[in-house]
Design an enzyme around this catalytic site. Structure first.
Site, mmCIF file in Angstrom:
data_model
loop_
_atom_site.group_PDB
_atom_site.id
_atom_site.type_symbol
_atom_site.label_atom_id
_atom_site.label_comp_id
_atom_site.label_asym_id
_atom_site.label_seq_id
_atom_site.Cartn_x
_atom_site.Cartn_y
_atom_site.Cartn_z
ATOM 1 N N CYS A 2 -7.609 6.727 2.801
ATOM 2 C CA CYS A 2 -8.309 7.611 3.728
ATOM 3 C C CYS A 2 -9.452 6.880 4.433
ATOM 4 C CB CYS A 2 -8.890 8.801 2.991
ATOM 5 S SG CYS A 2 -7.677 9.694 2.043
ATOM 6 N N ARG A 27 -5.746 1.288 7.571
ATOM 7 C CA ARG A 27 -5.873 1.563 6.141
ATOM 8 C C ARG A 27 -4.679 2.363 5.610
ATOM 9 N NH1 ARG A 27 -11.610 1.342 4.733
ATOM 10 N NH2 ARG A 27 -11.302 2.876 3.099
ATOM 11 N N TRP A 74 -4.650 9.843 3.597
ATOM 12 C CA TRP A 74 -3.469 9.314 2.907
ATOM 13 C C TRP A 74 -3.255 10.254 1.729
ATOM 14 C CZ3 TRP A 74 -2.029 7.251 -1.852
ATOM 15 C CH2 TRP A 74 -0.848 6.497 -1.853
ATOM 16 N N ASN A 98 -12.774 10.524 0.839
ATOM 17 C CA ASN A 98 -11.849 9.462 0.473
ATOM 18 C C ASN A 98 -11.933 9.305 -1.036
ATOM 19 O OD1 ASN A 98 -10.440 7.108 0.068
ATOM 20 N ND2 ASN A 98 -11.971 5.771 0.993
ATOM 21 N N GLY A 99 -10.801 9.370 -1.728
ATOM 22 C CA GLY A 99 -10.824 9.216 -3.182
ATOM 23 C C GLY A 99 -10.142 10.385 -3.863
ATOM 24 N N GLU A 479 6.818 -12.726 -3.730
ATOM 25 C CA GLU A 479 6.119 -12.310 -2.514
ATOM 26 C C GLU A 479 7.112 -12.040 -1.377
ATOM 27 O OE1 GLU A 479 3.568 -11.158 -1.525
ATOM 28 O OE2 GLU A 479 3.110 -11.770 0.508
ATOM 29 N N LYS A 483 7.404 -8.500 0.513
ATOM 30 C CA LYS A 483 7.211 -8.396 1.966
ATOM 31 C C LYS A 483 8.402 -7.696 2.597
ATOM 32 C CE LYS A 483 3.935 -9.019 2.496
ATOM 33 N NZ LYS A 483 2.706 -9.452 1.867
ATOM 34 N N GLU A 486 8.631 -3.891 1.626
ATOM 35 C CA GLU A 486 7.575 -2.985 2.085
ATOM 36 C C GLU A 486 7.603 -2.735 3.589
ATOM 37 O OE1 GLU A 486 3.466 -4.199 1.609
ATOM 38 O OE2 GLU A 486 4.009 -6.288 1.864
ATOM 39 N N HIS A 502 20.472 -14.176 -16.816
ATOM 40 C CA HIS A 502 20.113 -13.209 -17.862
ATOM 41 C C HIS A 502 20.217 -11.775 -17.358
ATOM 42 C CE1 HIS A 502 18.988 -16.483 -20.468
ATOM 43 N NE2 HIS A 502 18.442 -17.041 -19.389
ATOM 44 N N LYS A 602 -3.622 0.289 3.329
ATOM 45 C CA LYS A 602 -4.150 -1.079 3.300
ATOM 46 C C LYS A 602 -5.126 -1.273 2.146
ATOM 47 C CE LYS A 602 -4.738 -5.203 4.979
ATOM 48 N NZ LYS A 602 -3.650 -6.130 4.608
#
Ligand code: F6R
Length: 607
Positions: A2, A27, A74, A98-99, A479, A483, A486, A502, A602
């Site tokens: 947020c 964000r 968010w 926010n939170g 990574e 990437k 997402e 395995h 973000k």
């Protein structure tokens, strides 16, 4: 996550609030809203989805008022609908948050029992009703907020305005950052300095537990015990970073392209380019006396940490534990005397990483942060920081911050090796010499972007993609997979090449592209054996290797991308680039929202 903005202005503030919210878009959010005081009365507009929807609401019905707050939400509690969008209101007050308020159900029950009717599914609405209850009982706004803050459990940043109070806004911070901007005759509140950048570069940051009373004449700060506090005004660089894509189609493309420059900038802070020696600032611990490193971080930053583990163990003979912060924070890990905890975070606000850091401090560890945002909570909480100089990263998917984190870790590993006597001066010069060449190698990879675009096109129809790497390049496989998934929403997994047999090999058939990250280093032959096992089962191999590696095995692959040969120490910094570009172009082909992929934020300020 947020984003909060607030303005005490001299002209109608809705357009400026909208503008500031645009800068907070990076964000991550899924609804937005604005509230202002129109002739002393609270008025608000809210909309689900992107800001363009809020803009339509505002164009349709306007919103006057020179005092206002805005928010990008968010969703955590309740779907991203118009009703759940902030600001939330109760009699006499509007709040943006926010939170997370952890015990909001208890508070909701308490208020419902008193006859309060809730109109949303959010945790935030309780804050508005609690403040309103105090105001109705006759409290002044500051007293009302102070009482309510003491009842809230969780992490939050708040922006609050009150009906009939044109020259008042209150901000509060516990766990989530909040900045106050100083204009000539206006005052501002924002989640970060970037949101306030077009208005002012004079910014103060609330400390943990603070609240602030803003009027057009200035700001009065109070600590969690209601004691007046002084918070320094800094002149920030944020105006220099007004979010601009330049000639690029996406921020992510711009940020990938900036890497030669920002890696170079970061290295220049920590190495002496003339003597090829590492030059770290004075540290409040002695590398020679450290018994262990504990590295914690989330997502991409944790993969930087994992790469660091290979380097510290090899060059400094220092045992390293790496864990994702969300697991580490709760597992009560015993930590040794004279251990160093390293936390890595682009934003410096990731809730789990911050909690892991606090745990390490409690356990008596030395603490060091590798952060990109120097004014962040993590930066302030650590004994020492080694900042990355990546500049603001706006695309949700981390790219340039990652390679800059690698650059810092590489310098630290060399410094540790020297201090512990496990690296000679000559070896130091060799490794630093290799690091200094990285920006050039990265530029070279970027010049062949068109080939990666073709490869991306050819893997786009896959349902699953595997990434394989070994040794120090294993984290780059992780990574690469992160990437890709997402931003393109194609399922991808990264594996240590040796783990293939395995289990994961069962997934291989002619529909599964396998991206093999394998420079011609001492593990090349082993990785190539794994690659042949994939080929034998019809898997489509995309090989990222250097000239020698390609000449040896390039003909058994579906696609081969050649990468400049470099010292094996620095390969992770170079091989990070093609995996970023592959994901970027796959996402562009898939038509996703590259810079703000669905469901992602973000700065992850809740756990
Ligand atoms: C992935 C990505 C995330 C972040 C993670 C930690 O591209 O960006 O995995 O790396 O959320 O964020 P910071 O570094 O801000 O702590």
């Amino acid at each position: 996550m947020c984003g909060i903005v607030g303005i005490l202005g001299n002209e109608p503030v809705a357009p400026q609030l909208l503008d500031a919210l645009r800068r907070l878009e990076y964000r991550g959010y899924d609804s937005a809203g604005i509230a202002t005081l129109e002739e002393g009365e609270l008025a608000r507009r809210r909309a689900p989805g992107k800001l363009v929807n809020l803009e339509k609401e505002l164009n349709g019905t306007g919103l006057a008022g020179t005092t206002g707050i805005g928010h990008t939400r968010w969703a955590t509690h309740g779907a991203p609908t118009k009703t759940n969008a902030h600001p939330h209101q109760s009699e006499g007050v509007a709040v943006v948050h926010n939170g997370i308020i952890e015990h909001f159900r208890e508070l909701r029950t308490e208020l419902t029992d008193e006859g309060v009717t809730f109109s949303t599914e959010t945790d935030t609405e309780v804050i508005a009703h609690l403040i309103s209850r105090e105001l109705v009982a006759g409290s002044a706004p500051r007293d009302a907020v102070s009482v309510v803050l003491k009842r809230l459990e969780g992490a939050f940043a708040l922006g609050i305005i009150f009906s009939g109070k044109q020259d008042l806004m209150i901000g509060a911070r516990r766990g989530s950052p909040l900045a106050v901007g100083y204009g000539e005759t206006e005052m501002y509140l924002g989640s970060d300095a970037i949101a306030l950048a077009p208005f002012t570069n004079r910014v103060a940051f609330l400390e943990e537990g603070d609240y602030v009373i803003l009027t057009r004449g200035g700001a009065d700060y109070f600590d969690e015990n209601d004691k007046p506090a002084t918070r320094d005004i800094h002149v920030t660089q944020a105006t220099a970073y007004l979010a601009d894509k330049g000639n690029h189609r996406h921020f992510m493309a711009k940020e990938i392209a900036e890497q030669p420059e920002v890696i170079g900038h970061t290295l220049s802070e920590y190495v002496d380019m003339a003597t090829h020696r590492v030059r770290l600032p004075e540290m409040p611990f002695d590398f020679a006396k450290l018994t262990r490193l504990t590295i914690t971080a989330c997502g991409t930053a944790s993969y930087a940490g994992l790469t660091g583990k290979y380097w510290f163990e090899k060059f400094a003979r220092l045992p390293v534990e790496v864990d994702i912060a969300s697991e580490f924070r709760y597992r009560e890990a015993p930590l040794p005397e004279n251990g160093l905890a390293i936390v890595i975070s682009q934003s410096g606000e990731t809730a789990d990483t911050l909690a892991a850091l606090k745990y390490c401090k409690e356990q008596g560890q030395h603490t060091l942060g590798i952060v990109n945002v120097r004014e962040s909570s993590i930066a302030r909480e650590c004994d020492a920081i080694l900042p990355t100089f990546a500049g603001p990263e706006i695309g949700v998917a981390s790219t340039k911050a990652f390679t800059c984190q690698l650059a810092v870790l590489a310098c630290m590993a060399i410094a540790a090796g020297r201090a512990r006597g496990t690296l000679s001066e000559e070896q130091e010069r060799e490794l630093v010499g290799a690091l200094i060449k990285v920006p050039r190698h990265v530029s070279e990879v970027l010049r062949h972007e068109d080939q990666l675009e073709d490869i991306a096109k050819s893997i786009c129809s896959a349902r699953d993609v595997l990434y394989l790497g070994r040794g120090v390049n294993f984290p780059i496989a992780l990574e690469g997979a992160l990437k890709l998934k997402e931003i393109s929403y194609i399922h991808a997994e990264g594996y240590a090449a040796g783990e293939l047999k395995h289990g994961p090999i069962a997934l291989i058939d002619e529909n599964v592209p396998v991206v093999v990250i394998s420079p011609n280093d001492e593990l090349y032959d082993k990785t190539v054996s794994n690659m042949q096992e994939v080929a034998a089962r019809g898997g489509k191999i995309v090989l990222f290797t250097d000239e020698t590696g390609a000449d040896a095995n390039g003909d058994s692959t579906f696609q081969t991308f050649r990468i400049p040969a470099a010292h094996c120490f620095v390969n992770p910094l170079i091989y990070a680039i093609p995996v970023q570009l592959l994901a970027y172009h796959a996402a562009v082909f898939m038509g996703t929202d590259v810079d703000q992929p669905r469901n992602l934020a973000k700065s992850v300020t809740v756990e």
